[in-house]
Design a protein around this motif. Structure first.
Motif, PDB file in Angstrom:
ATOM      1  N   MET A   1      32.686  49.422  29.347  1.00 33.26           N
ATOM      2  CA  MET A   1      33.506  48.400  29.980  1.00 33.26           C
ATOM      3  C   MET A   1      34.183  47.558  28.903  1.00 33.26           C
TER       4      MET A   1
ATOM      5  N   ILE B   1      37.350  42.718  30.805  1.00 30.03           N
ATOM      6  CA  ILE B   1      36.918  43.013  32.167  1.00 30.03           C
ATOM      7  C   ILE B   1      35.482  42.542  32.362  1.00 30.03           C
TER       8      ILE B   1
ATOM      9  N   GLN C   1      36.038  41.772  38.471  1.00 28.66           N
ATOM     10  CA  GLN C   1      36.450  43.036  37.865  1.00 28.66           C
ATOM     11  C   GLN C   1      35.275  43.753  37.207  1.00 28.66           C
ATOM     12  N   SER C   2      34.326  43.020  36.637  1.00 29.84           N
ATOM     13  CA  SER C   2      33.181  43.684  36.005  1.00 29.84           C
ATOM     14  C   SER C   2      32.315  44.375  37.052  1.00 29.84           C
TER      15      SER C   2
ATOM     16  N   TRP D   1      34.259  47.543  37.993  1.00 26.65           N
ATOM     17  CA  TRP D   1      34.162  48.541  36.907  1.00 26.65           C
ATOM     18  C   TRP D   1      32.795  49.226  36.948  1.00 26.65           C
TER      19      TRP D   1
ATOM     20  N   ILE E   1      40.896  55.125  30.213  1.00 29.40           N
ATOM     21  CA  ILE E   1      40.704  53.670  30.238  1.00 29.40           C
ATOM     22  C   ILE E   1      41.905  52.927  30.817  1.00 29.40           C
TER      23      ILE E   1
ATOM     24  N   LEU F   1      41.725  53.397  34.523  1.00 26.14           N
ATOM     25  CA  LEU F   1      40.566  52.679  35.058  1.00 26.14           C
ATOM     26  C   LEU F   1      40.821  51.171  35.111  1.00 26.14           C
ATOM     27  N   ARG F   2      41.513  50.650  34.092  1.00 27.22           N
ATOM     28  CA  ARG F   2      41.858  49.226  34.083  1.00 27.22           C
ATOM     29  C   ARG F   2      42.737  48.875  35.286  1.00 27.22           C
TER      30      ARG F   2
ATOM     31  N   THR G   1      40.735  49.070  38.524  1.00 28.87           N
ATOM     32  CA  THR G   1      39.880  47.886  38.635  1.00 28.87           C
ATOM     33  C   THR G   1      40.694  46.671  39.066  1.00 28.87           C
TER      34      THR G   1
END
Length: 181
Positions: free
Chosen positions: A32, A36, A42-43, A46, A61, A64-65, A68
């Protein structure tokens, strides 16, 4: 076969892990990002998408960002739509109409909540990004189909076409050879 069932990610004796496929110390995949991790919403998202052991690579990534982010946007839009009494408020009151009902009550003037439009856009982005990462059931089935077709032999393909022809009751093609005397 006797003994324990082999583990899919085990390194076999006498072989090296030259492709880096074995899980190392409970971690595999991507970590992570710090920014984030600092955002509680967001965490959490993720962590759902990419747990400590995942199959994502560094190239995933940025996607994925974005995924998220759009999940967080959708979450905030959903919160804006919920009213205090627990019901979903799809309309926002923006005033009252210049006339009253026959029993003397005011008629509210409403519009569709802008959060609905934001939620619709976020869900569209989530769907597209999930497909890109292979996270949706349809995307996973497509990946499986692509793997299955890559390993078919010519005989398997011919058998498949014969079964299709049989389903439509099409006659098999006969090869006629002219005999010359």
């Amino acid at each position: 076969m006797k003994g324990a069932k082999p583990k899919h990610n085990a390194i076999r004796r006498g072989l090296s892990d030259s492709y880096g496929l074995a899980v190392r110390d409970g971690f595999s995949g991507v970590l992570m990002p710090q920014d984030i991790a600092e955002d509680p919403v967001q965490s959490e998202i993720w962590a759902w998408l990419a747990p400590p052991v995942n199959s994502f690579t560094e190239q995933d990534i940025p996607t994925l960002r974005l995924l998220t982010y759009w999940h967080a946007v959708a979450h905030q839009a959903e919160q804006a739509i919920h009213s205090e009494n627990g019901k979903i408020a799809i309309f926002d009151k923006i005033g009252v109409k210049p006339f009253k009902t026959p029993d003397g009550h005011e008629v509210p003037l409403v519009r569709k909540s802008p959060a609905l439009t934001i939620l619709k856009e976020a869900s569209s982005e989530i769907r597209a990004l999930s497909d890109m990462l292979g996270l949706s059931p349809l995307a996973r089935s497509r990946i499986g189909l692509m793997d299955a077709t890559a390993t078919k032999t010519a005989a398997d393909t011919a058998a498949m076409f014969r079964s299709i022809d049989a389903a439509y009751e099409l006659p098999e093609v006969e090869v006629v050879v002219d005999e010359e005397d």
